[in-house]
Structures are given as structure tokens and as C-alpha cells.
Design a protein around this motif. Structure first.
Motif, PDB file in Angstrom:
ATOM      1  N   UNK A 142     -22.283 -10.139 -30.971  1.00  0.00           N
ATOM      2  CA  UNK A 142     -21.859 -10.303 -29.581  1.00  0.00           C
ATOM      3  C   UNK A 142     -22.377  -9.188 -28.682  1.00  0.00           C
ATOM      4  N   UNK A 143     -22.903  -8.114 -29.289  1.00  0.00           N
ATOM      5  CA  UNK A 143     -23.400  -6.989 -28.515  1.00  0.00           C
ATOM      6  C   UNK A 143     -22.301  -6.202 -27.839  1.00  0.00           C
ATOM      7  N   UNK A 144     -21.116  -6.125 -28.494  1.00  0.00           N
ATOM      8  CA  UNK A 144     -19.991  -5.431 -27.885  1.00  0.00           C
ATOM      9  C   UNK A 144     -19.343  -4.481 -28.878  1.00  0.00           C
ATOM     10  N   UNK A 145     -18.713  -3.461 -28.324  1.00  0.00           N
ATOM     11  CA  UNK A 145     -17.925  -2.487 -29.072  1.00  0.00           C
ATOM     12  C   UNK A 145     -16.548  -2.408 -28.444  1.00  0.00           C
ATOM     13  N   UNK A 175     -21.972  10.637 -33.164  1.00  0.00           N
ATOM     14  CA  UNK A 175     -22.513  10.203 -34.437  1.00  0.00           C
ATOM     15  C   UNK A 175     -22.334   8.734 -34.752  1.00  0.00           C
ATOM     16  N   UNK A 176     -21.300   8.118 -34.165  1.00  0.00           N
ATOM     17  CA  UNK A 176     -20.982   6.744 -34.541  1.00  0.00           C
ATOM     18  C   UNK A 176     -21.179   5.736 -33.419  1.00  0.00           C
ATOM     19  N   UNK A 177     -20.975   6.141 -32.168  1.00  0.00           N
ATOM     20  CA  UNK A 177     -20.982   5.179 -31.062  1.00  0.00           C
ATOM     21  C   UNK A 177     -22.262   5.219 -30.243  1.00  0.00           C
ATOM     22  N   UNK A 178     -22.710   6.420 -29.888  1.00  0.00           N
ATOM     23  CA  UNK A 178     -23.887   6.510 -29.017  1.00  0.00           C
ATOM     24  C   UNK A 178     -25.180   6.275 -29.766  1.00  0.00           C
ATOM     25  N   UNK A 179     -25.093   6.042 -31.070  1.00  0.00           N
ATOM     26  CA  UNK A 179     -26.252   5.632 -31.866  1.00  0.00           C
ATOM     27  C   UNK A 179     -26.430   4.112 -31.872  1.00  0.00           C
ATOM     28  N   UNK A 180     -25.476   3.393 -31.320  1.00  0.00           N
ATOM     29  CA  UNK A 180     -25.585   1.935 -31.241  1.00  0.00           C
ATOM     30  C   UNK A 180     -26.596   1.561 -30.153  1.00  0.00           C
ATOM     31  N   UNK A 181     -27.092   0.321 -30.162  1.00  0.00           N
ATOM     32  CA  UNK A 181     -28.053  -0.079 -29.126  1.00  0.00           C
ATOM     33  C   UNK A 181     -27.519   0.179 -27.719  1.00  0.00           C
ATOM     34  N   UNK A 185     -22.167  -3.409 -24.877  1.00  0.00           N
ATOM     35  CA  UNK A 185     -21.078  -3.328 -23.903  1.00  0.00           C
ATOM     36  C   UNK A 185     -19.852  -2.726 -24.589  1.00  0.00           C
ATOM     37  N   UNK A 186     -19.282  -1.708 -23.970  1.00  0.00           N
ATOM     38  CA  UNK A 186     -18.134  -1.002 -24.533  1.00  0.00           C
ATOM     39  C   UNK A 186     -16.872  -1.464 -23.821  1.00  0.00           C
ATOM     40  N   UNK A 187     -16.022  -2.187 -24.548  1.00  0.00           N
ATOM     41  CA  UNK A 187     -14.741  -2.636 -24.020  1.00  0.00           C
ATOM     42  C   UNK A 187     -13.674  -1.626 -24.462  1.00  0.00           C
ATOM     43  N   UNK A 188     -13.054  -0.989 -23.488  1.00  0.00           N
ATOM     44  CA  UNK A 188     -12.197   0.164 -23.741  1.00  0.00           C
ATOM     45  C   UNK A 188     -10.715  -0.213 -23.818  1.00  0.00           C
ATOM     46  N   UNK A 189      -9.903   0.759 -24.203  1.00  0.00           N
ATOM     47  CA  UNK A 189      -8.463   0.536 -24.308  1.00  0.00           C
ATOM     48  C   UNK A 189      -7.742   0.559 -22.979  1.00  0.00           C
ATOM     49  N   UNK A 190      -8.325   1.204 -21.987  1.00  0.00           N
ATOM     50  CA  UNK A 190      -7.763   1.281 -20.627  1.00  0.00           C
ATOM     51  C   UNK A 190      -8.926   1.276 -19.646  1.00  0.00           C
ATOM     52  N   UNK A 191      -8.760   0.621 -18.522  1.00  0.00           N
ATOM     53  CA  UNK A 191      -9.766   0.675 -17.476  1.00  0.00           C
ATOM     54  C   UNK A 191     -10.953  -0.222 -17.733  1.00  0.00           C
ATOM     55  N   UNK A 192     -12.029   0.041 -16.992  1.00  0.00           N
ATOM     56  CA  UNK A 192     -13.188  -0.829 -17.008  1.00  0.00           C
ATOM     57  C   UNK A 192     -14.093  -0.618 -18.207  1.00  0.00           C
ATOM     58  N   UNK A 193     -14.954  -1.596 -18.427  1.00  0.00           N
ATOM     59  CA  UNK A 193     -15.921  -1.519 -19.511  1.00  0.00           C
ATOM     60  C   UNK A 193     -17.147  -0.724 -19.060  1.00  0.00           C
ATOM     61  N   UNK A 194     -17.977  -0.360 -20.046  1.00  0.00           N
ATOM     62  CA  UNK A 194     -19.190   0.391 -19.770  1.00  0.00           C
ATOM     63  C   UNK A 194     -20.243  -0.037 -20.785  1.00  0.00           C
ATOM     64  N   UNK A 195     -21.307   0.729 -20.916  1.00  0.00           N
ATOM     65  CA  UNK A 195     -22.312   0.471 -21.942  1.00  0.00           C
ATOM     66  C   UNK A 195     -22.641   1.771 -22.661  1.00  0.00           C
ATOM     67  N   UNK A 196     -23.204   1.638 -23.843  1.00  0.00           N
ATOM     68  CA  UNK A 196     -23.648   2.823 -24.576  1.00  0.00           C
ATOM     69  C   UNK A 196     -24.685   3.586 -23.763  1.00  0.00           C
ATOM     70  N   UNK A 197     -25.619   2.880 -23.146  1.00  0.00           N
ATOM     71  CA  UNK A 197     -26.672   3.545 -22.368  1.00  0.00           C
ATOM     72  C   UNK A 197     -26.114   4.331 -21.193  1.00  0.00           C
ATOM     73  N   UNK A 198     -25.054   3.831 -20.583  1.00  0.00           N
ATOM     74  CA  UNK A 198     -24.468   4.530 -19.431  1.00  0.00           C
ATOM     75  C   UNK A 198     -23.789   5.830 -19.840  1.00  0.00           C
ATOM     76  N   UNK A 199     -23.245   5.880 -21.052  1.00  0.00           N
ATOM     77  CA  UNK A 199     -22.482   7.059 -21.484  1.00  0.00           C
ATOM     78  C   UNK A 199     -23.320   8.062 -22.264  1.00  0.00           C
ATOM     79  N   UNK A 200     -24.347   7.600 -22.960  1.00  0.00           N
ATOM     80  CA  UNK A 200     -25.100   8.470 -23.872  1.00  0.00           C
ATOM     81  C   UNK A 200     -25.667   9.731 -23.218  1.00  0.00           C
TER      82      UNK A 200
END
Length: 211
Positions: A142-145, A175-181, A185-200
Motif C-alpha cells: 500500500x506504500x504506507x507506514x 534506522x528503521x523508518x527513514x530507510x523506507x522508500x 506515506x506516514x499515517x501518524x497517531x495524532x495529527x496529519x500524515x506526512x511522507x518519509x521524504x518530507x521528514x528524512x
């Protein structure tokens, strides 16, 4: 999407309590499934609303990204109503017992486990730091975390309270999350979603300022 699985989103409201304080919070509840079966990630606050979102589908599991009360307070009611197991990493037992001292989770989560969700797979990544048993769930098809409270849009989860560690969460994220493609799309526990590329690009900045 594999097996026709889709992601559904519900926001519930309640309180988070730890270390003698209580705060009002809005939580993201994520449902991954199809028209026949579904997995719930983080059954927060409102069992009735979550069960209404599940509807007449078969609930195959209630997965807890960690055991802070705002993420698990509705888990027993949701799971028991549908005859589904509650899944939690055992390192979070100490936090779970604060909310549910007489009801144990049904199955232990471990790094590398896979949770089936309507023909797709949620891969368990143990990402301690916000809580010792914190996990994220990666669905490559699904391309999501689903990141729980480990990674948010704009920074890591909080580590200023008991059973948390800033250095550990930075290691988990790097080591575990920002190594993903990057397009994940990162679906979080609170607030809006983001992407790995936006946070890395910001990991070193977070680490340097001790956020």
C-alpha cells in the motif's frame, strides 16, 4: 492495492494520562481492510465509534502501536465485541497494566512479524523510544507506514515522560523508518500524515537540538 485492501481513518477524542498529568487529545484510529475483513490500529477512546466503522466486517486483530492509555483504552471493548485478538509488544506490558490491570493482550508482537489485512501485509517494526514496546506497521503493497507516536509530521514523538528515551527514538526513526522508500506515506497517531521524504532531511537537526 493488494487484495483490495484500503486504509480508513477515524479520529476519536479523550485524555492521555501519565506521570500524574492528564491532557485532552485527539487520536487517529486506522482501519486496514476490505468489505469483508479489517484490522484496527490503535483502538482509542470511543469503542462505539470504532465498532461502527468496522460494521459487520470480520475484525481480525486490534493492533496497538504502543500502550499509552490514549491508544489502548478502547481496545478490550472493541476486541471482545468482535472476538478479535489484541496484539501488543511485550516490552509495553508495564504501560498496558496502568490502563488494563485485569485484561491481558492476547498475542505478543515482535519485530519482523506480519499481520494479515485483507490480502495485504502489515510488517511489524519495533521502534522503541516513545515507549519501550512501540512498533510501527509498514504495508509495502500500500506504500504506507502506520507510525503510532514514533514519527509525526515535523518531528519525533515525545520522550519527556517515564519509559521513554530520546536517543533511542532517534535511532529507531533513522534506522528503521527513514530507510523506507521516500514516497511512503506516514499515517501518524495524532495529527496529519506526512511522507518519509518530507521528514528524512531533518533527522540530524532533531538530534542536534535534542527534540
Amino acid at each position: 492495492m493488494a487484495g483490495g485492501a484500503r486504509v480508513e481513518h477515524l479520529v476519536t477524542s479523550g485524555t492521555f494520562s501519565l506521570d500524574g498529568g492528564t491532557w485532552e487529545v485527539d487520536n487517529n484510529v486506522w482501519l486496514i481492510g476490505d468489505d469483508d475483513e479489517v484490522v484496527v490500529v490503535d483502538a482509542a477512546h470511543d469503542a462505539g465509534a470504532i465498532l461502527a466503522a468496522v460494521g459487520d466486517r470480520r475484525l481480525t486483530a486490534v493492533v496497538c502501536t504502543h500502550a499509552h492509555n490514549d491508544h489502548v483504552n478502547a481496545a478490550p471493548a472493541v476486541a471482545d465485541a468482535k472476538g478479535a485478538p489484541i496484539l501488543l509488544h511485550p516490552a509495553d506490558d508495564v504501560l498496558w497494566k496502568m490502563t488494563h490491570p485485569r485484561r491481558r493482550p492476547d498475542c505478543d508482537l515482535a519485530d519482523g512479524d506480519e499481520v494479515a489485512a485483507a490480502g495485504t501485509v502489515l510488517r511489524v517494526l519495533h521502534t522503541p523510544g516513545h515507549a519501550p514496546g512501540a512498533v510501527c506497521l509498514y504495508a509495502p503493497d500500500l506504500g504506507v507506514l502506520f507510525s503510532g507516536d514514533t514519527l509525526f509530521a515535523g518531528g519525533p514523538g515525545a520522550t519527556g515522560r517515564s519509559h521513554s528515551d530520546f536517543g533511542v527514538i532517534i535511532s529507531s526513526i533513522g534506522g528503521r523508518l527513514l530507510t523506507l522508500p521516500g514516497e511512503t506515506v506516514v499515517h501518524t497517531g495524532h495529527g496529519g500524515s506526512t511522507t518519509v521524504a518530507a521528514e528524512a532531511p531533518h533527522l540530524e537537526e532533531w538530534a542536534a537540538r535534542g527534540w
